[in-house]
Design an enzyme around this catalytic site. Structure first.
Site, PDB file in Angstrom:
ATOM      1  N   ASP A 113      -4.273   5.247   6.121  1.00 53.06           N
ATOM      2  CA  ASP A 113      -4.780   6.503   6.680  1.00 53.06           C
ATOM      3  C   ASP A 113      -5.828   6.128   7.735  1.00 53.06           C
ATOM      4  O   ASP A 113      -5.486   5.894   8.890  1.00 53.06           O
ATOM      5  CB  ASP A 113      -5.343   7.318   5.510  1.00 53.06           C
ATOM      6  CG  ASP A 113      -5.867   8.674   5.900  1.00 53.06           C
ATOM      7  OD1 ASP A 113      -5.314   9.292   6.819  1.00 53.06           O
ATOM      8  OD2 ASP A 113      -6.833   9.141   5.272  1.00 53.06           O
TER       9      ASP A 113
ATOM     10  N   GLU B  81       0.838  -1.207   0.000  1.00 55.68           N
ATOM     11  CA  GLU B  81       0.000   0.000   0.000  1.00 55.68           C
ATOM     12  C   GLU B  81       0.871   1.254   0.000  1.00 55.68           C
ATOM     13  O   GLU B  81       2.024   1.218   0.425  1.00 55.68           O
ATOM     14  CB  GLU B  81      -0.885   0.010   1.258  1.00 55.68           C
ATOM     15  CG  GLU B  81      -2.358  -0.235   0.992  1.00 55.68           C
ATOM     16  CD  GLU B  81      -3.062   0.888   0.239  1.00 55.68           C
ATOM     17  OE1 GLU B  81      -2.435   1.652  -0.528  1.00 55.68           O
ATOM     18  OE2 GLU B  81      -4.279   1.019   0.432  1.00 55.68           O
ATOM     19  N   ASP B  82       0.314   2.355  -0.441  1.00 55.65           N
ATOM     20  CA  ASP B  82       1.031   3.625  -0.342  1.00 55.65           C
ATOM     21  C   ASP B  82       0.931   4.185   1.077  1.00 55.65           C
ATOM     22  O   ASP B  82       1.915   4.618   1.662  1.00 55.65           O
ATOM     23  CB  ASP B  82       0.532   4.652  -1.374  1.00 55.65           C
ATOM     24  CG  ASP B  82      -0.971   4.871  -1.350  1.00 55.65           C
ATOM     25  OD1 ASP B  82      -1.695   4.181  -0.596  1.00 55.65           O
ATOM     26  OD2 ASP B  82      -1.440   5.744  -2.110  1.00 55.65           O
TER      27      ASP B  82
ATOM     28  N   PHE C 177      -1.982  15.859   5.069  1.00 59.03           N
ATOM     29  CA  PHE C 177      -2.067  15.362   3.701  1.00 59.03           C
ATOM     30  C   PHE C 177      -0.693  15.432   3.029  1.00 59.03           C
ATOM     31  O   PHE C 177       0.005  16.440   3.119  1.00 59.03           O
ATOM     32  CB  PHE C 177      -3.086  16.172   2.900  1.00 59.03           C
ATOM     33  CG  PHE C 177      -3.448  15.520   1.600  1.00 59.03           C
ATOM     34  CD1 PHE C 177      -4.383  14.498   1.568  1.00 59.03           C
ATOM     35  CD2 PHE C 177      -2.837  15.911   0.425  1.00 59.03           C
ATOM     36  CE1 PHE C 177      -4.714  13.872   0.374  1.00 59.03           C
ATOM     37  CE2 PHE C 177      -3.162  15.292  -0.774  1.00 59.03           C
ATOM     38  CZ  PHE C 177      -4.095  14.274  -0.794  1.00 59.03           C
ATOM     39  N   VAL C 178      -0.327  14.340   2.346  1.00 52.81           N
ATOM     40  CA  VAL C 178       0.963  14.295   1.657  1.00 52.81           C
ATOM     41  C   VAL C 178       0.774  13.924   0.192  1.00 52.81           C
ATOM     42  O   VAL C 178      -0.238  13.321  -0.189  1.00 52.81           O
ATOM     43  CB  VAL C 178       1.932  13.293   2.331  1.00 52.81           C
ATOM     44  CG1 VAL C 178       2.447  13.831   3.652  1.00 52.81           C
ATOM     45  CG2 VAL C 178       1.285  11.920   2.507  1.00 52.81           C
TER      46      VAL C 178
ATOM     47  N   ARG D 216       1.777  12.418  -8.446  1.00 56.19           N
ATOM     48  CA  ARG D 216       2.267  11.051  -8.230  1.00 56.19           C
ATOM     49  C   ARG D 216       3.700  10.874  -8.709  1.00 56.19           C
ATOM     50  O   ARG D 216       4.430  10.015  -8.226  1.00 56.19           O
ATOM     51  CB  ARG D 216       1.382  10.040  -8.990  1.00 56.19           C
ATOM     52  CG  ARG D 216      -0.045   9.949  -8.504  1.00 56.19           C
ATOM     53  CD  ARG D 216      -0.699   8.711  -9.116  1.00 56.19           C
ATOM     54  NE  ARG D 216      -2.145   8.714  -9.004  1.00 56.19           N
ATOM     55  CZ  ARG D 216      -2.834   8.267  -7.954  1.00 56.19           C
ATOM     56  NH1 ARG D 216      -2.193   7.819  -6.895  1.00 56.19           N
ATOM     57  NH2 ARG D 216      -4.150   8.282  -7.947  1.00 56.19           N
TER      58      ARG D 216
END
Ligand code: IMP
Ligand code: MG
Length: 179
Positions: free
Chosen positions: A107, A103-104, A156-157, A169
């Site tokens: 959250d 996963e990136d 947020f990033v 991206r």
């Protein structure tokens, strides 16, 4: 590398450099190899965000492995929509084998919380999670990563695969939303 970047209407500042990312991926790869050497794990990469991290991670793994991609979607702009859709689903090429989901970012944890039962349905021998980022301050679902490159604060990033409304991206470094 630039210290600040604008994407659409938002300003972002450099948070984690490409050198830091590369060094940390080498460490993670070492741990994963130690655990999975000779087990030929199957990596499930969660598109779109995890693509960049996954490519760097699997190239750093000196072992036999297989890889496939799923596309799940829950985010719009800066906030999770709370609805996770499967856009490209799973095949069953990993029955009886160890799986590592890539996963990136975890959250709220909602995406993986909803996705994990789908993976277990295919009867892998084990399921572990490797994530580029976790935001412990945002977690709402019981999902824990086995391999985390970086823990970040609840902001947020963008960059290194992560997007703001699909932009950013391709940034090689990670940027955080400016105050
Ligand atoms: P979760 O379901 O709330 O854990 O969020 C999962 C997905 O939301 C991640 O895989 C990302 O694609 C996206 N996401 C969460 N936080 C951020 C962020 O700070 N920037 C960009 N995308 C994010
Ligand atoms: Mg994602």
């Amino acid at each position: 590398m630039v210290r600040e970047t604008n994407i659409a209407d938002k300003k972002f500042v450099l948070h984690i450099s490409r050198e830091q990312i590369a060094a940390r991926i080498e460490e993670l790869a070492g741990s994963i190899c130690a655990q999975y050497k000779d087990k030929t794990p199957h990596f499930i990469v969660v598109l779109n965000g995890a693509a960049v991290f996954a490519v760097d991670l699997i190239k750093a793994l000196e072992m036999q492995l297989t890889v496939s991609f799923v596309r799940l979607s829950s985010y719009h702009g800066l906030a999770s929509s709370g609805h996770v859709k499967t856009i490209i689903g799973l095949d069953d090429s990993f029955v009886g084998r160890p799986v590592i989901i890539v996963e990136d970012i975890i959250d709220t944890g909602k995406t993986l919380y909803d996705f994990l039962p789908e993976v277990w349905d295919k009867n892998p021998s084990s399921v572990n999670i490797a994530t580029f980022l976790t935001k412990p301050g945002a977690l709402k679902y019981a999902v824990a990563a086995d391999y985390t490159a970086f823990e970040i604060e609840n902001k947020f990033v963008v960059g290194y695969g992560l997007d703001y409304n699909e932009l950013g991206r391709n940034l090689p470094d990670l940027y955080m939303l400016a105050e």
